[in-house]
Structure formats: structure tokens, C-alpha cells
Motif scaffolding. Structure first.
Motif, short mmCIF file in Angstrom:
data_model
loop_
_atom_site.label_atom_id
_atom_site.label_comp_id
_atom_site.label_asym_id
_atom_site.label_seq_id
_atom_site.Cartn_x
_atom_site.Cartn_y
_atom_site.Cartn_z
N ASN A 104 -44.81 -9.59 15.20
CA ASN A 104 -46.22 -9.75 14.86
C ASN A 104 -47.06 -10.34 15.99
OD1 ASN A 104 -46.27 -8.48 12.37
ND2 ASN A 104 -45.55 -10.31 11.30
N GLU A 105 -46.46 -11.16 16.84
CA GLU A 105 -47.19 -11.67 18.01
C GLU A 105 -47.49 -10.52 18.98
OE1 GLU A 105 -48.26 -15.04 18.98
OE2 GLU A 105 -48.09 -15.18 16.81
N VAL A 106 -46.52 -9.64 19.15
CA VAL A 106 -46.72 -8.49 20.04
C VAL A 106 -47.79 -7.56 19.45
CG1 VAL A 106 -45.62 -6.38 20.90
CG2 VAL A 106 -44.48 -8.58 21.20
N ALA A 114 -50.84 -7.48 11.58
CA ALA A 114 -49.48 -7.99 11.37
C ALA A 114 -48.80 -7.17 10.28
CB ALA A 114 -49.54 -9.45 10.97
N LEU A 115 -47.49 -6.98 10.42
CA LEU A 115 -46.75 -6.29 9.37
C LEU A 115 -46.57 -7.23 8.18
CD1 LEU A 115 -43.79 -4.48 11.21
CD2 LEU A 115 -45.97 -3.52 10.46
N ASP A 116 -46.78 -6.71 6.97
CA ASP A 116 -46.49 -7.56 5.81
C ASP A 116 -44.98 -7.52 5.54
OD1 ASP A 116 -45.91 -5.22 4.45
OD2 ASP A 116 -47.91 -5.10 3.55
N LEU A 121 -39.63 -5.35 6.38
CA LEU A 121 -38.30 -5.12 5.84
C LEU A 121 -37.86 -3.68 6.03
CD1 LEU A 121 -36.78 -7.45 4.46
CD2 LEU A 121 -37.04 -6.19 2.32
N LYS A 122 -38.81 -2.78 5.85
CA LYS A 122 -38.53 -1.35 5.99
C LYS A 122 -38.13 -1.05 7.44
CE LYS A 122 -40.67 3.11 4.96
NZ LYS A 122 -41.45 3.55 6.11
N LEU A 123 -38.91 -1.59 8.37
CA LEU A 123 -38.62 -1.40 9.79
C LEU A 123 -37.25 -1.97 10.13
CD1 LEU A 123 -39.73 -0.55 12.64
CD2 LEU A 123 -40.52 -2.90 12.88
N MET A 124 -36.98 -3.15 9.55
CA MET A 124 -35.73 -3.83 9.86
C MET A 124 -34.53 -3.00 9.37
SD MET A 124 -35.25 -7.91 9.55
CE MET A 124 -34.17 -8.06 8.18
#
Lengths: 251, 481
Positions: A104-106, A114-116, A121-124
Motif C-alpha cells: 500500500n505504501e508503493v 490502497a488495497l482493501d 487477500l485475493k492478490l496474496m
């Protein structure tokens, strides 16, 4: 993508890099090899912006920007990633929380939202499958009590999550057995694309059996003394670094 | 990076956002301490004779005592005759409901983010607010009353429930206990009182909010909390003060009593004004907190996050009298700039099969000094007592100090006492690793210290945990470079 011209750098008055020239284009994989003390890790650290090193001459352009003007976190925001030779431990900070903050900083740096929790979680999940990393590792404190192989896999997982333009892998193979090298290399290979580039810093040829480079450069005494294709790595393996040393005695 | 840091440095401590002063008329006692001061306070509160006598007894004992010097702290001698011992915001008349409170006062509490509004039930926290010397109002009183829970100011309790106050006040911390508790017993002006009846599980967090407002005053509050058999209560305490260049004394006493099978969870987020970056001003926080597990299977758990005060001197303790009783102490103490903290706990194992757990995390930055001081005592009848202590220190920079003074007294050879201690520094390597992942230095420090303090933060109720995390980060801004 990355253009290094006549780069000189050192630490505490000691000159380590003495005029590096290197061009890396999108889609390419470059390997930097060289004996101990040749300046391989210094090059990786200078590119990532470690403060201990002082750049005394030369320029580095990355994605159209003067890289040396940027802080380490800005370089990360621009898409430069360093997989550390010795990833640090941060007790009590969960790996997932750390990576979420980083992602989220990037994104913030790039002016993205920012990703919620759901999107993150999906990306992870997607990247976990891609890099073959275990969930339990990610819920533990960052690198705390991780084995050497787990630390390196965690580096590759972070790389997958941050999707950098240029990934620098600093001795990622050091201290790993052949199975661990294979797993790490598989992860890196899956992340290769025509838009991003990889710079491998390694002492041994064996990593290059799994991540096949387009170009191999030999670093010796702070300079790139020989460049070639992957055959050069095999030659080094066969003849050792001594022939490079003897060729460069006069120079 | 150096330039960025100096930008952060500029914000250090000017960030003490609670440093404002409220312009309210105060009803004050003249400065100084003598029997007349005590009579004045007692008369103001319309106290019964027994209370006044108790105070005078404490005062006369205090006169014979001397200020303790064993703590690892340094400060100019306090002149007890310069302090104003009673200051009350002037209310036009006695208020019957919170709606009638002086609007200026209400505004103060709104600025502090504390809702005194009984309508806002969503917050789910019952609050007793104490400003300078008196309690301003207690919320949710009626709802709690239906369950037989008494939650009010201690002044009110003295009037309404004298039998309970008389029985328990001074029963855990006797007036002769120590210099500051004796002083508190003589001059305490208000505080909170709470009684949870048998078998009742208190349905909401109870909270006291302390605020020093007036200049030149000391704050001496007294908290008394009794959890009867089989009951449960979670209690929160918060505190702030205006920025002033004088040192103000805060000497509180908290007493907890847990009967058989009762459990008390007591959490503190202490954010008194810490003084400026040169060490001028700030609160002297000299506090005595002690609980007793009176019956079998009772449990008392202290959690504290100490970020404020120029000096902190406190040792929340548990007397494990009942068999199978449990005592816990979880602490994060942060010192920055010239702050000094000497804090820890005492676990007194008296009953059989008693257990205690101590987790202390000290974080020092600037030129501050942070000491852990703890005593684990196992009495001769405390068969099978167990204690585990962990004391970790984290240093930011190389001009600060971390000290550990663990004392262990074991008089029963079936006891098992374990002690672990570590000291570490936030490394340049850790910061650079975070930077390389796109995380700036300030955020990196916050991640690292919150990781360090996690075990303690996890003990805090949700309402406090988020606030406390932010507080840790703010207290340490600009301290790494």
C-alpha cells in the motif's frame, strides 16, 4: 530501463566500484558474477540506495529518472526491488502485515488507492500459489526463526506481491541446497515477463542452470571486465575466477 | 534521509495535542499543606468525621516519612508547600444530569475525544471524568445500577456507600505504605469508585479519564474497585494534562480487591504531558497501584502503556492471597528526550498454586532512561507457586539507557520462577529493509516498535489498542537517525 554509466562508489574512503557501465532493457535477465570482494553486493546496495555507500562519480538512470536522486523508498515506488542476501528479522511484526504495508505504501507513491482487505487477500492467494509459499509462514513474525530457504522464498514472495520493474537478487542462492534453489528459481521464472527485468548477483554458476540469463557480466576489482552470454558462466565454472584475475593483472 | 528526519524532528512533542488549557473558573485551596488544608478539603466534600480522621492520621504519618530515593530517577526536590492541593472547576450549582455541566468543561472533554453524552451509547464505555480535583460526571450510571453495579466518584461513594468505602479504603495500600500513598491518603480530592456484585459480569468497559487543568495544582486521585465473588470487570484509565513549563505532581492510589473467582482487568494508557525536548516541565507521575486476590481462583491483570510524564514511578502489584489465584502485569513504557521511567511490578505469592506472569517492554529514545524494577516474592506457604517474567528493552539511538532490576525472594522450594531478559537496538538494517520495500522511516519505526510491544498491546481492549498504537508512534517520532 536501467542505464549505469561510469559508476564509482565506495564506503569510508575505500573505493569499491571503479567505473561500472551496464544497460538493462525490459524483458532481459542479466547475471553479475565475480569473486568475493569484487563489488557485486556493493553494486546491489548502491542501486537500492543503502546510505552507507557514497557515490563519487557516474550516473544511473532508471525508468527515465535519475535513480541516485531518489530515496530508497522512492526507488521502491518506482519499481526497483532488492531481494536481500541476508533478510532482516522484525520480531512481533507479522509477515502479512509487513507486506500489506509495503504494497500500500508503493501504491500510495504511484497515486493508486490502497488495497482493501479483500483485494489484498485475493492478490496474496494468487501469488502464494505462483511462488509455492505456505500460509503459515506469512502469519509468523517477519523472518523470525525462518530457515535460510524460508527467508529466500519469502523474498521471492514479496517480489511477486510488489511486481517490480527491476528485481535485483543479491546472492539469493547462497546457503541454499539444490532443492531450495530450484523452488526459488521457479518462483523467479514465473514472474519473468517482457516488461520487467532481473539482475542476478551470484558467485556460483549453479543458479544460472535454473534462471537462464540473457547476459553474463564478470565483475572484478570494481569493474565489469568481461560480458557475454550464458556460455561465459560455464567457462567461469570450468576455469575458476583465476583466469579472470590473471587476465587483469596488467590492466 | 537526514533532511527528512529533521523535518520529523520539528514535529516532535509539539505534537502533544492535549496541551491546551481550558478557561474555567476554579475553586481552589490556598497553596501549601497543613492540617487546615486537609480540613478544608474534607469540609468541601462534606465528608463524615471518620474520613477526616483517616486523612489526618495519614497526614501525621506522612510528616514522619521521607521521600524515597531508591528509584533510578533524578529530579529537583519537590516543595510540598508550593502545591495547590484542591482545585475544582466552579459549577454554578450542583448538577443533576450531565446536560447541566458547564459548556466549557464539556468542550474540554470533546477536544479530548471523550464522550460524556449518555445518548452516544454506541461507544459502549461508561466513563467517570475527573478534572483537577473533582469528578465531573459519570455516564451510564442508571443502566449499570440495574445490575447492582456501583460506578461513581469516590466522593459520592463516601456519601452514598460509606460502609463499603470504610471497609476497603486503605485495605490494600495502607496509609503507612509509602511516602506518596500517605500523601495521597491525606489530600485525595476525588477519583473513581466501583463495586461489582456477586456473579455479575460487567457488560461494558468502565473507564476513568483524568485531566489536570489548573496551574500549580497537584492531582491526587483515589480509585477503589471491588469485584465480589464470581464477578468480572474490565476497567480503563486514561490521562492528559496541558503543556506547562512547571513540573506538576500526580500522586494517585489505586486499590483493587478481587474476591473468590472474580476477575479484574485494569488497563492504563498514561499520556500525561512529558515535558519539552529539553526536559522542561512535565508531570511527576508517582503512583501506587496494588490489587489483592482475596479469594481462591481470583485473577487481577494490569496492562499499562506509559508514554507520558517527565518521571514515572509506579509498580502495579498483585497480592496473590487466595489459592490458585493469578496475577498478570503487561507493560509498555516509552521514554524519549529527557523522560525518566522507573516502573515494574510486585507479585506477592502467598497462597498455594498461585501463578503470575510479567511481560515488560521498555522502549528508550533520546537521552531518556528507562528502568524495569520488579519483585517476585514467594512466601513460605505458597506451595507450587509459579512465575514467568520477561523483560525486553529496545533502544533507539545511543544516548539513552535501559536498566533492569529484577528481585526474586523465594521461601518455598516447590516454587518455579523464570526470568528472561533481552536488550536490542532498532537496526539501520531493519530500517533499510523496510525502506527498500517502499516504507518510509517513520512508518518503519512504528512497525518495529509495535511489533516489539505486540504481546502487551494485544492485552488492551479494542477501544484503547488503536489509540495506544498511534501514541507509541507519536512519542517516538524523529528519534531514529
Amino acid at each position: 530501463m536501467l542505464s549505469i554509466k561510469n559508476l564509482h562508489a565506495g564506503i569510508d574512503e575505500k573505493k569499491i566500484l571503479k567505473g561500472i557501465n551496464l544497460e538493462i532493457k525490459p524483458g532481459e535477465v542479466h547475471a553479475i558474477m565475480g569473486p568475493n570482494g569484487s563489488g557485486k553486493s556493493t553494486l546491489a546496495s548502491v542501486l537500492a540506495g543503502r546510505e552507507d555507500y557514497e557515490v563519487t562519480d557516474g550516473t544511473v538512470e532508471f525508468a527515465g529518472k535519475d535513480l541516485l536522486e531518489l530515496s530508497p523508498e522512492e526507488r521502491a515506488g518506482e519499481g526497483l526491488f532488492l531481494a536481500f542476501q541476508y533478510p532482516v528479522e522484525i520480531p512481533g511484526l507479522s509477515t502479512t502485515n509487513f507486506i500489506k504495508t509495503a504494497v500500500n505504501e508503493v501504491r500510495k507513491y504511484r497515486g493508486e488507492e490502497a488495497l482493501d482487505a479483500v483485494a489484498f487477500l485475493k492478490l496474496m492467494k494468487e501469488k502464494m500459489a505462483q511462488t509455492n509459499i505456505d500460509q503459515t509462514l506469512l502469519s509468523r513474525s517477519l523472518n523470525e526463526g525462518f530457515s535460510g530457504g524460508e527467508k529466500k522464498r519469502n523474498e521471492v514472495f514479496q517480489m511477486a506481491m510488489l511486481q517490480p520493474k527491476l528485481a535485483i537478487l543479491d546472492e539469493t542462492d547462497s546457503g541454499l541446497d539444490i532443492d531450495a534453489i530450484r523452488i526459488v528459481a521457479n518462483g523467479v521464472n514465473k514472474l519473468r515477463s517482457k516488461d520487467n527485468a532481473v539482475l542476478l548477483v551470484t558467485h556460483y554458476q549453479r543458479l544460472l542452470d535454473y534462471i537462464v540469463p540473457d547476459f553474463v557480466h564478470v565483475l572484478y576489482n570494481g569493474r565489469i571486465v568481461k560480458s557475454g552470454t550464458k556460455e561465459l558462466a560455464l567457462e567461469l565454472e570450468e576455469r575458476g575466477y583465476d583466469f579472470i584475475k590473471s587476465e587483469n593483472v596488467e590492466a | 534521509m537526514q533532511n527528512e528526519l529533521s523535518a520529523i524532528e520539528k514535529t516532535v512533542l509539539t505534537d502533544y495535542k492535549y496541551g491546551f488549557v481550558t478557561e474555567i473558573e476554579a475553586d481552589e485551596a490556598p497553596p501549601g499543606l497543613n492540617e487546615d488544608t486537609i480540613r478544608f478539603i474534607s469540609a468541601k466534600k462534606n465528608e463524615p468525621e471518620w474520613m477526616l480522621e483517616w486523612r489526618l492520621k495519614a497526614y501525621n504519618h506522612w510528616l514522619k516519612m521521607s521521600e524515597p530515593t531508591w528509584a533510578n530517577i533524578k529530579y529537583e526536590k519537590i516543595n510540598y508547600q508550593d502545591i495547590i492541593y484542591y482545585s475544582a472547576p466552579k459549577q454554578k450549582k450542583k448538577v443533576n444530569s450531565l446536560d447541566e455541566i458547564d459548556p466549557e468543561l464539556r468542550k474540554t472533554f470533546e477536544k479530548l475525544g471523550i464522550s460524556l453524552d449518555e445518548q452516544k451509547r454506541l461507544s459502549g464505555v461508561a466513563i467517570d471524568a475527573v478534572i483537577d480535583s473533582v469528578s465531573i460526571g459519570t455516564t451510564f450510571k442508571e443502566q449499570l445500577g440495574e445490575l447492582g453495579i456501583i460506578f461513581c466518584s469516590i466522593s459520592e461513594a463516601i456519601q452514598e456507600h460509606p460502609e463499603l468505602v470504610k471497609k476497603y479504603i486503605g485495605s490494600v495500600v495502607p496509609i503507612t505504605d509509602n511516602y506518596f500513598s500517605a500523601l495521597n491518603s491525606a489530600v485525595f480530592s476525588d477519583g473513581s469508585f466501583c463495586y461489582i456484585p456477586k456473579g455479575v459480569r460487567c457488560p461494558m468497559e468502565l473507564s476513568t479519564y483524568f485531566r489536570i487543568n489548573a496551574e500549580g495544582t497537584g492531582q491526587f486521585e483515589r480509585t477503589l474497585l471491588i469485584a465480589d465473588e464470581g464477578s468480572y470487570v474490565s476497567y480503563l484509565e486514561g490521562c492528559t494534562a496541558p503543556i506547562r513549563d512547571e513540573n506538576q505532581l500526580h500522586a494517585a492510589v489505586v486499590e483493587l480487591i478481587a474476591m473468590e473467582n472474580a476477575e479484574i482487568k485494569y488497563s492504563t494508557v498514561q499520556n500525561w504531558y512529558p515535558g519539552d525536548k529539553d526536559g522542561v516541565g512535565g508531570i511527576y507521575n508517582f503512583v501506587t497501584k496494588r490489587g489483592i486476590c482475596q479469594g481462591a481462583h481470583a485473577k487481577i491483570s494490569w496492562t499499562q502503556v506509559e508514554t507520558g510524564s517527565s518521571i514515572t514511578w509506579k509498580y502495579p502489584s498483585v497480592i496473590l492471597k487466595g489459592d490458585y489465584s493469578v496475577g498478570e502485569f503487561y507493560s509498555v513504557a516509552v521514554t524519549n528526550n529527557h523522560q525518566q521511567a522507573d516502573t515494574g511490578t510486585k507479585m506477592m505469592h502467598l497462597g498455594k498454586n498461585t501463578r503470575s506472569r510479567i511481560v515488560s517492554k521498555g522502549i528508550s529514545a533520546g537521552v531518556s532512561n528507562n528502568s524495569y524494577r520488579g519483585l517476585v516474592h514467594v512466601g513460605k506457604n505458597a506451595a507450587n507457586a509459579r512465575n514467568f517474567s520477561q523483560c525486553d528493552s529496545l533502544l533507539l539511538g545511543d544516548k539513552c539507557g535501559a536498566h533492569t532490576f529484577p528481585y526474586i525472594e523465594v521461601k518455598n522450594n516447590t516454587a518455579v520462577v523464570e526470568h528472561e531478559a533481552t536488550t536490542s537496538k532498532i537496526g539501520e538494517d531493519q530500517i533499510f529493509y523496510c525502506n527498500q520495500r517502499g516504507i518510509d522511516t517513520e512508518t518503519a519505526v512504528a512497525l518495529i516498535i509495535n511489533g516489539f510491544a505486540k504481546e502487551v498491546m494485544n492485552q488492551l481492549p479494542m477501544e484503547f489498542a488503536v489509540e495506544a498504537q498511534k501514541l507509541l508512534a507519536i512519542s517516538l517520532e524523529g528519534s531514529v537517525g
